[in-house]
Design a protein around this motif. Structure first.
Motif, mmCIF file in Angstrom:
data_model
loop_
_atom_site.group_PDB
_atom_site.id
_atom_site.type_symbol
_atom_site.label_atom_id
_atom_site.label_comp_id
_atom_site.label_asym_id
_atom_site.label_seq_id
_atom_site.Cartn_x
_atom_site.Cartn_y
_atom_site.Cartn_z
ATOM 1 N N LEU A 79 0.827 -1.209 0.000
ATOM 2 C CA LEU A 79 0.000 0.000 0.000
ATOM 3 C C LEU A 79 0.862 1.261 0.000
ATOM 4 N N ALA A 80 1.987 1.225 0.707
ATOM 5 C CA ALA A 80 2.891 2.390 0.710
ATOM 6 C C ALA A 80 3.458 2.642 -0.684
ATOM 7 N N ILE A 81 3.847 1.569 -1.383
ATOM 8 C CA ILE A 81 4.353 1.722 -2.753
ATOM 9 C C ILE A 81 3.260 2.271 -3.657
ATOM 10 N N ILE A 82 2.047 1.743 -3.522
ATOM 11 C CA ILE A 82 0.922 2.256 -4.308
ATOM 12 C C ILE A 82 0.706 3.737 -4.005
ATOM 13 N N GLY A 83 0.834 4.116 -2.739
ATOM 14 C CA GLY A 83 0.638 5.507 -2.346
ATOM 15 C C GLY A 83 1.611 6.450 -3.040
ATOM 16 N N VAL A 84 2.891 6.082 -3.075
ATOM 17 C CA VAL A 84 3.880 6.926 -3.749
ATOM 18 C C VAL A 84 3.582 6.996 -5.246
ATOM 19 N N TRP A 85 3.214 5.853 -5.833
ATOM 20 C CA TRP A 85 2.885 5.853 -7.259
ATOM 21 C C TRP A 85 1.663 6.714 -7.552
ATOM 22 N N ILE A 86 0.643 6.664 -6.693
ATOM 23 C CA ILE A 86 -0.540 7.506 -6.908
ATOM 24 C C ILE A 86 -0.142 8.981 -6.910
ATOM 25 N N ALA A 87 0.682 9.371 -5.936
ATOM 26 C CA ALA A 87 1.105 10.768 -5.836
ATOM 27 C C ALA A 87 1.921 11.200 -7.051
ATOM 28 N N LEU A 88 2.698 10.285 -7.626
ATOM 29 C CA LEU A 88 3.582 10.634 -8.737
ATOM 30 C C LEU A 88 2.932 10.422 -10.105
ATOM 31 N N LEU A 89 2.233 9.301 -10.287
ATOM 32 C CA LEU A 89 1.723 8.959 -11.615
ATOM 33 C C LEU A 89 0.447 9.715 -11.972
ATOM 34 N N THR A 90 -0.324 10.148 -10.982
ATOM 35 C CA THR A 90 -1.530 10.908 -11.304
ATOM 36 C C THR A 90 -1.184 12.215 -12.017
ATOM 37 N N PRO A 91 -0.249 13.000 -11.514
ATOM 38 C CA PRO A 91 0.160 14.175 -12.300
ATOM 39 C C PRO A 91 0.895 13.803 -13.582
ATOM 40 N N ALA A 92 1.731 12.770 -13.514
ATOM 41 C CA ALA A 92 2.507 12.406 -14.706
ATOM 42 C C ALA A 92 1.610 12.017 -15.871
ATOM 43 N N SER A 93 0.496 11.337 -15.585
ATOM 44 C CA SER A 93 -0.355 10.835 -16.656
ATOM 45 C C SER A 93 -1.501 11.770 -17.008
ATOM 46 N N VAL A 94 -1.937 12.633 -16.061
ATOM 47 C CA VAL A 94 -3.135 13.441 -16.328
ATOM 48 C C VAL A 94 -2.945 14.913 -15.952
ATOM 49 N N THR A 95 -2.763 15.185 -14.673
ATOM 50 C CA THR A 95 -2.965 16.552 -14.185
ATOM 51 C C THR A 95 -1.847 17.517 -14.560
ATOM 52 N N LEU A 96 -0.633 17.030 -14.739
ATOM 53 C CA LEU A 96 0.448 17.921 -15.159
ATOM 54 C C LEU A 96 0.140 18.520 -16.527
ATOM 55 N N SER A 97 -0.324 17.689 -17.452
ATOM 56 C CA SER A 97 -0.648 18.188 -18.789
ATOM 57 C C SER A 97 -1.808 19.177 -18.748
ATOM 58 N N LEU A 98 -2.780 18.941 -17.855
ATOM 59 C CA LEU A 98 -3.904 19.866 -17.722
ATOM 60 C C LEU A 98 -3.440 21.218 -17.191
ATOM 61 N N ARG A 99 -2.553 21.197 -16.205
ATOM 62 C CA ARG A 99 -2.048 22.437 -15.628
ATOM 63 C C ARG A 99 -1.256 23.231 -16.673
ATOM 64 N N ILE A 100 -0.435 22.541 -17.432
ATOM 65 C CA ILE A 100 0.355 23.208 -18.467
ATOM 66 C C ILE A 100 -0.560 23.791 -19.543
ATOM 67 N N ALA A 101 -1.611 23.064 -19.894
ATOM 68 C CA ALA A 101 -2.559 23.570 -20.896
ATOM 69 C C ALA A 101 -3.248 24.842 -20.422
ATOM 70 N N ASP A 102 -3.520 24.944 -19.114
ATOM 71 C CA ASP A 102 -4.125 26.163 -18.562
ATOM 72 C C ASP A 102 -3.178 27.355 -18.668
ATOM 73 N N LEU A 103 -1.896 27.103 -18.403
ATOM 74 C CA LEU A 103 -0.918 28.184 -18.377
ATOM 75 C C LEU A 103 -0.411 28.558 -19.769
ATOM 76 N N ASP A 104 -0.358 27.599 -20.672
ATOM 77 C CA ASP A 104 0.208 27.848 -21.999
ATOM 78 C C ASP A 104 -0.616 27.116 -23.063
ATOM 79 N N PRO A 105 -1.850 27.558 -23.313
ATOM 80 C CA PRO A 105 -2.720 26.829 -24.236
ATOM 81 C C PRO A 105 -2.176 26.730 -25.651
ATOM 82 N N GLU A 106 -1.440 27.721 -26.107
ATOM 83 C CA GLU A 106 -0.922 27.696 -27.474
ATOM 84 C C GLU A 106 0.305 26.792 -27.618
ATOM 85 N N GLY A 107 1.165 26.810 -26.613
ATOM 86 C CA GLY A 107 2.407 26.037 -26.710
ATOM 87 C C GLY A 107 2.443 24.851 -25.771
ATOM 88 N N LYS A 108 1.258 24.316 -25.431
ATOM 89 C CA LYS A 108 1.191 23.271 -24.407
ATOM 90 C C LYS A 108 1.981 22.012 -24.766
#
Length: 434
Positions: free
Chosen positions: A41-70
């Motif tokens: 569960l601890a390993i899953i926890g670290v992966w959740i914290a890291l892979l959720t932004p890596a696969s989804v939310t990081l790209s969404l945040r970048i798209a908000d800040l730089d929609p043209e050059g995302k």
């Protein structure tokens, strides 16, 4: 999290003990069901914290800040972050091996790494510009990989040989479980605001702290570790492949198989659109189901192979079979002209990937150089074989696609199958494990 005082034992007995035996004797804590569940569960926890932004939310945040050059901004942030991840894992693994904290060797890095990683995700969530996002993501990769390096080292530290296959099998599914969990979390938190960063980080921190509170470690005295020098950092990035051939072949095997995997995952969307003719919306819908099929194959294959490898006390044969299965899956996709063929190939490849990750950690632990004193460093270097293909695959894929005039996905996936089969051959050169 106070550490118990070590029990006295004859020096001769200590010299013949393995690291798990010594840890069990000194701490009074053996690896049972509760330990294993909290560890996974601890390993899953670290992966959740890291892979959720890596696969989804990081790209969404970048798209908000730089929609043209995302697209270019995401490539920059992800690429630089990957470099920091590859370096941080073995470097902080080495520091963990040499740690003399009163809390033990692993717990400080696991807890502090996850905490700092969560704070770095907060920076990303509130960043006013792409450069701040870049800094935040690099800090996240450093911190979370420091935590992961210490966590993975607990396998050789604490898990006896006769249970390593089973635990390795459970470890093998953590990445997929975390990815699916992160997808559901984002559906709950939404795709705007801090929640999509903070909630996964908070869940990871809770799971890590629970395990850290349960884990018992005995502090190492300063006399037990060599003096620290600045040369420790470059040394932490190197294991001589000529002196440690078995480790080198294990690394090469994983690198080859993971290059094949990266070729599949990087270009799966374009395969559906360019080769099978689906629209982008339809391709996205298909991929959600395809990735579920892949995850089921990984979970099934990893747990069965890990358990069975413990029963048979053999690892290499499972790695070889897994590589062949993965290669067959890639071959099915290469010759497929229908969605059914694509899904069938994904299913076989997922099963092969699962069998591989279910055993490969147990295999590399058995050939790990200086596993008694530098387990985290060695496991950190081995994990580079996961990360490096993510950079190599996009660089070499256009060469295969260009054959015959371009968009040659058949050649691309046949090449992916070839990488996997070469991985099966590489593992056969390992002499120090069955």
């Amino acid at each position: 999290m106070s550490a118990p005082a070590p029990n006295a034992a004859p020096a001769a007995a200590a010299d013949t003990e393995s690291s798990p035996e010594r840890s069990a004797r000194l701490t009074g804590q053996r690896v049972g069901g509760v330990f294993t569940v909290l560890y996974i569960l601890a390993i899953i926890g670290v992966w959740i914290a890291l892979l959720t932004p890596a696969s989804v939310t990081l790209s969404l945040r970048i798209a908000d800040l730089d929609p043209e050059g995302k697209t270019s901004s995401l490539a920059l942030v992800a690429g630089v972050g990957a470099i920091f991840a590859m370096v941080a894992n073995p470097v902080f693994g080495h520091f963990s091996d040499r740690c003399t904290s009163r809390w033990g060797r692993r717990r400080p890095f696991v807890v502090i790494g996850t905490l700092v990683g969560g704070a770095s995700l907060f920076v990303i969530g509130t960043a006013p510009s792409i450069p701040v996002v870049l800094v935040g993501w690099c800090l996240t990769q450093i911190a979370m990989n420091a935590a992961m390096a210490a966590l993975i080292a607990i396998l050789p530290d604490r898990v006896p040989e006769e249970r390593r296959g089973t635990v390795s099998g459970l470890m093998g599914m953590t990445n997929q479980v975390a990815t699916v969990s992160g997808t559901f979390l984002i559906a709950t938190t939404g795709t705007q605001g801090l929640g999509m960063f903070i909630v996964p980080a908070a869940i990871g921190l809770v799971l890590v702290v629970v395990f850290a509170l349960y884990l018992k470690e005995v502090p190492r005295g300063k006399a037990e570790v060599p003096p620290r020098t600045w040369l420790d950092i470059p040394r932490s990035l190197w294991i001589n492949p000529l002196r440690h051939r078995d480790f080198a072949w294990a690394f090469v095997s994983r690198f080859l198989v993971w290059t094949g995997k990266a070729l599949l995952l990087t270009y799966k969307t374009y395969f559906l659109m360019d080769h099978l003719g689906y629209s982008s919306d339809r391709a996205a819908s298909i991929l959600s189901w395809a990735m579920l099929v892949l995850a089921i194959g990984v979970v099934l294959g990893s747990n069965v192979s890990g358990w069975l490898s413990d029963r048979l006390q053999r690892r290499k044969v499972f790695i070889a079979v897994a590589s062949v299965l993965f290669g067959i899956g890639m071959g099915v996709i290469a010759v497929s002209s229908t969605l059914t063929g694509f899904i069938a190939g994904i299913a076989v490849a997922g099963l092969g990937q699962g069998v591989y990750v279910g055993v490969d950690y147990a295999l590399v632990v058995s050939v790990l150089p200086d596993s008694e004193t530098e387990a985290a460093k060695g496991m950190g270097l081995f994990n580079i074989a996961n990360a490096l293909p993510q950079s190599v695959a996009p660089a070499i894929a256009p060469l295969f696609l260009a054959i015959g005039g371009g968009s040659n996905y058949a050649v691309l996936y046949i090449s992916a199958a070839g990488f996997a089969l070469l991985g099966a051959i590489a593992v056969m050169f390992i002499k120090g494990a069955r």
